[in-house]
Design an enzyme around this catalytic site. Structure first.
Site, PDB file in Angstrom:
ATOM      1  N   HIS A 130      -2.029  -4.385 -17.318  1.00 55.74           N
ATOM      2  CA  HIS A 130      -0.606  -4.209 -17.652  1.00 55.74           C
ATOM      3  C   HIS A 130      -0.191  -5.314 -18.617  1.00 55.74           C
ATOM      4  O   HIS A 130       0.925  -5.808 -18.559  1.00 55.74           O
ATOM      5  CB  HIS A 130       0.266  -4.291 -16.398  1.00 55.74           C
ATOM      6  CG  HIS A 130       0.319  -3.028 -15.588  1.00 55.74           C
ATOM      7  ND1 HIS A 130       0.631  -1.801 -16.128  1.00 55.74           N
ATOM      8  CD2 HIS A 130       0.114  -2.801 -14.267  1.00 55.74           C
ATOM      9  CE1 HIS A 130       0.618  -0.877 -15.166  1.00 55.74           C
ATOM     10  NE2 HIS A 130       0.300  -1.454 -14.029  1.00 55.74           N
ATOM     11  N   SER A 161      12.747   3.066 -12.826  1.00 51.49           N
ATOM     12  CA  SER A 161      11.605   3.210 -11.912  1.00 51.49           C
ATOM     13  C   SER A 161      11.171   1.846 -11.379  1.00 51.49           C
ATOM     14  O   SER A 161      10.880   1.683 -10.188  1.00 51.49           O
ATOM     15  CB  SER A 161      10.437   3.884 -12.659  1.00 51.49           C
ATOM     16  OG  SER A 161       9.279   3.885 -11.897  1.00 51.49           O
ATOM     17  N   MET A 258      -0.728  15.226  -7.490  1.00 54.95           N
ATOM     18  CA  MET A 258      -1.200  13.845  -7.340  1.00 54.95           C
ATOM     19  C   MET A 258      -0.588  13.177  -6.111  1.00 54.95           C
ATOM     20  O   MET A 258      -1.230  12.369  -5.448  1.00 54.95           O
ATOM     21  CB  MET A 258      -0.881  13.034  -8.604  1.00 54.95           C
ATOM     22  CG  MET A 258      -1.879  13.293  -9.705  1.00 54.95           C
ATOM     23  SD  MET A 258      -1.682  12.228 -11.144  1.00 54.95           S
ATOM     24  CE  MET A 258      -2.020  10.590 -10.521  1.00 54.95           C
ATOM     25  N   ARG A 277       7.733   8.804  -7.041  1.00 54.63           N
ATOM     26  CA  ARG A 277       9.173   8.850  -6.774  1.00 54.63           C
ATOM     27  C   ARG A 277       9.775  10.137  -7.317  1.00 54.63           C
ATOM     28  O   ARG A 277      10.183  11.013  -6.578  1.00 54.63           O
ATOM     29  CB  ARG A 277       9.829   7.608  -7.411  1.00 54.63           C
ATOM     30  CG  ARG A 277      11.246   7.326  -6.993  1.00 54.63           C
ATOM     31  CD  ARG A 277      11.759   6.118  -7.751  1.00 54.63           C
ATOM     32  NE  ARG A 277      11.799   6.354  -9.181  1.00 54.63           N
ATOM     33  CZ  ARG A 277      12.864   6.803  -9.857  1.00 54.63           C
ATOM     34  NH1 ARG A 277      13.993   7.027  -9.218  1.00 54.63           N
ATOM     35  NH2 ARG A 277      12.812   6.998 -11.167  1.00 54.63           N
ATOM     36  N   GLY A 279       8.897  11.263 -11.100  1.00 52.18           N
ATOM     37  CA  GLY A 279       7.994  11.760 -12.137  1.00 52.18           C
ATOM     38  C   GLY A 279       8.693  12.613 -13.176  1.00 52.18           C
ATOM     39  O   GLY A 279       8.147  13.603 -13.653  1.00 52.18           O
TER      40      GLY A 279
HETATM   41  N1  LIG Z   1       1.372  13.137 -12.262  1.00 49.99           N
HETATM   42  C1  LIG Z   1       2.487  12.520 -12.638  1.00 49.99           C
HETATM   43  N2  LIG Z   1       3.391  13.164 -13.419  1.00 49.99           N
HETATM   44  C2  LIG Z   1       4.528  12.539 -13.814  1.00 49.99           C
HETATM   45  N3  LIG Z   1       4.862  11.274 -13.456  1.00 49.99           N
HETATM   46  C3  LIG Z   1       3.989  10.606 -12.672  1.00 49.99           C
HETATM   47  C4  LIG Z   1       2.768  11.188 -12.239  1.00 49.99           C
HETATM   48  N4  LIG Z   1       2.118  10.279 -11.472  1.00 49.99           N
HETATM   49  C5  LIG Z   1       2.897   9.176 -11.424  1.00 49.99           C
HETATM   50  N5  LIG Z   1       4.015   9.373 -12.142  1.00 49.99           N
HETATM   51  C6  LIG Z   1       5.155   8.450 -12.295  1.00 49.99           C
HETATM   52  O1  LIG Z   1       4.789   7.312 -13.054  1.00 49.99           O
HETATM   53  C7  LIG Z   1       5.574   6.179 -12.624  1.00 49.99           C
HETATM   54  C8  LIG Z   1       4.637   5.084 -12.158  1.00 49.99           C
HETATM   55  O2  LIG Z   1       4.015   4.540 -13.298  1.00 49.99           O
HETATM   56  P1  LIG Z   1       2.696   3.651 -13.185  1.00 49.99           P
HETATM   57  O3  LIG Z   1       1.600   4.435 -12.604  1.00 49.99           O
HETATM   58  O4  LIG Z   1       2.440   3.049 -14.531  1.00 49.99           O
HETATM   59  O5  LIG Z   1       3.169   2.534 -12.148  1.00 49.99           O
HETATM   60  S1  LIG Z   1       2.541   1.088 -11.889  1.00 49.99           S
HETATM   61  O6  LIG Z   1       3.166   0.166 -12.824  1.00 49.99           O
HETATM   62  O7  LIG Z   1       1.103   1.152 -12.054  1.00 49.99           O
HETATM   63  O8  LIG Z   1       2.960   0.752 -10.493  1.00 49.99           O
HETATM   64  C9  LIG Z   1       6.459   6.687 -11.490  1.00 49.99           C
HETATM   65  O9  LIG Z   1       7.674   7.105 -12.109  1.00 49.99           O
HETATM   66  P2  LIG Z   1       9.066   7.374 -11.311  1.00 49.99           P
HETATM   67  O10 LIG Z   1       8.871   8.590 -10.490  1.00 49.99           O
HETATM   68  O11 LIG Z   1      10.085   7.582 -12.397  1.00 49.99           O
HETATM   69  O12 LIG Z   1       9.350   6.153 -10.506  1.00 49.99           O
HETATM   70  C10 LIG Z   1       5.618   7.851 -10.966  1.00 49.99           C
HETATM   71  O13 LIG Z   1       6.327   8.797 -10.203  1.00 49.99           O
END
Ligand SMILES: Nc1ncnc2c1ncn2[C@@H]1O[C@H](COP(=O)(O)OS(=O)(=O)O)[C@@H](OP(=O)(O)O)[C@H]1O
Length: 314
Positions: A130, A161, A258, A277, A279
């Site tokens: 990161h 987020s 997922m 959360r 997505g």
């Molecule tokens: N399959 C899929 N489709 C769409 N969105 C997804 C998916 N998987 C993870 N997410 C959303 O990605 C956000 C988390 O990002 P990261 O994986 O980079 O998080 S971290 O920094 O590694 O903790 C977090 O966003 P928010 O839901 O807005 O909180 C996750 O819900």
């Protein structure tokens, strides 16, 4: 080649952050406003589980042609991207979870700890980070072997987020500053991983010059999943994907899939139960006031104009 199944050492288990398990560098910890725990590395605000020792190791890694290194600012879709990478490279099936399959050198929560373990890991080695470009794994990505992928997301959804995920967590010192305070810290580059604009623009600019860096946007992946997966596949040298395989991959990487899937789940750590959360694109609208939104738009205009980088916000 048979993939190596990595068994986590008890010390390295991902879980509640505890200073005692990071004693190697405990002296460098800072407690900020509202208990916000962090470290400064190269003058950037970093989480306490990124210790100077581990950061130095991540910079020393010598990448190979077969390596795949991805990075993002937190909460930008990196876990989503990592699953796509594992599926495209067929390296997911024999391992138990995304977290235990990744190599996250900069973090104390990695399953592979030593330089020797990282050297011996089965190929392709998939490295998570990161870090901004100038703190990247392996030194200067554009001059390195291997392929780098950076995923970015519109900053309003990122800060939303991030706030929802980080408040009250052990690795933020159980931060309780509230939304307005968090937004202020984000704007000032004082949240863990530092200034969002610097982070994203540093990779964006590098990706414009270097063939071994691919820049992906969360919103494109969400809206045009098939085309984006094909673009990532091509970058990874996997352009011969059949329609059947493509359909299979898409069926696994949807948000709801997922969330349920054992491989992509983050295990049973209580603090991660909010990870999947929403997505969605645009969930910032439930968080920002009109005034905050206008202030933020103005900031984006100032910090990003002329960069050629644009995001969708809804
Ligand atoms: N399959 C899929 N489709 C769409 N969105 C997804 C998916 N998987 C993870 N997410 C959303 O990605 C956000 C988390 O990002 P990261 O994986 O980079 O998080 S971290 O920094 O590694 O903790 C977090 O966003 P928010 O839901 O807005 O909180 C996750 O819900």
């Amino acid at each position: 080649m048979t993939p190596t199944i990595r068994s986590p050492s008890p010390k390295a288990r991902v879980g509640e952050y505890n200073d005692a398990t990071h004693a190697e560098d405990a002296s460098a910890l800072i407690i900020g406003e509202h208990g916000y725990k962090h470290r400064l590395l190269d003058s950037r605000v970093m989480p306490p589980f990124i210790t100077p020792t581990r950061y130095a190791l991540s910079r020393r890694i010598r990448t190979r042609d077969s390596d795949i290194c991805f990075s993002s600012y937190p909460k930008s879709g990196s876990t989503w991207l990592s699953y796509i990478i594992f599926l495209l490279t067929d390296s997911a099936s024999a391992r138990d979870t995304i977290q235990s399959s990744l190599i996250w050198v900069e973090s104390s929560w990695t399953y592979l700890r030593s330089e020797a373990e990282v050297e011996a890991a089965s190929e392709p080695r998939v490295f998570k980070s990161h870090m901004p470009y100038d703190m990247a794994l392996g030194g200067v990505p554009a001059e390195n072997k291997g392929r780098y992928i950076y995923i970015a997301r519109n900053p309003k959804d990122v800060v939303t987020s991030y706030y929802r995920f980080e408040s009250g967590k052990s690795w933020t010192g159980f931060y309780d500053g509230g939304w307005e305070h968090w937004l202020g810290m984000f704007v000032d580059g004082k949240v863990q991983r530092g200034d969002w604009f610097h982070h994203v623009l540093s990779w964006w600019e590098a990706s414009q010059r270097a063939e071994n860096i691919l820049f992906v946007k969360y919103e494109d992946l969400k809206r045009d999943t098939t085309a984006e997966i094909r673009r990532i596949a091509e970058f990874l040298g996997k352009s011969q994907l059949t329609e059947e395989r493509m359909t299979e991959i898409e069926s696994k990487i949807g948000f709801e899939e997922m969330k349920k899937d054992k491989f992509s789940s983050l295990g049973d750590v209580k603090e991660f139960n909010q990870f999947f959360r929403k997505g969605e694109i645009g969930s910032w609208k439930d968080q920002f006031t009109v005034r905050q939104s206008e202030m933020f738009d103005q900031l984006c205009e100032e910090r990003m104009s002329g960069s050629g980088l644009h995001f969708d916000y809804e």
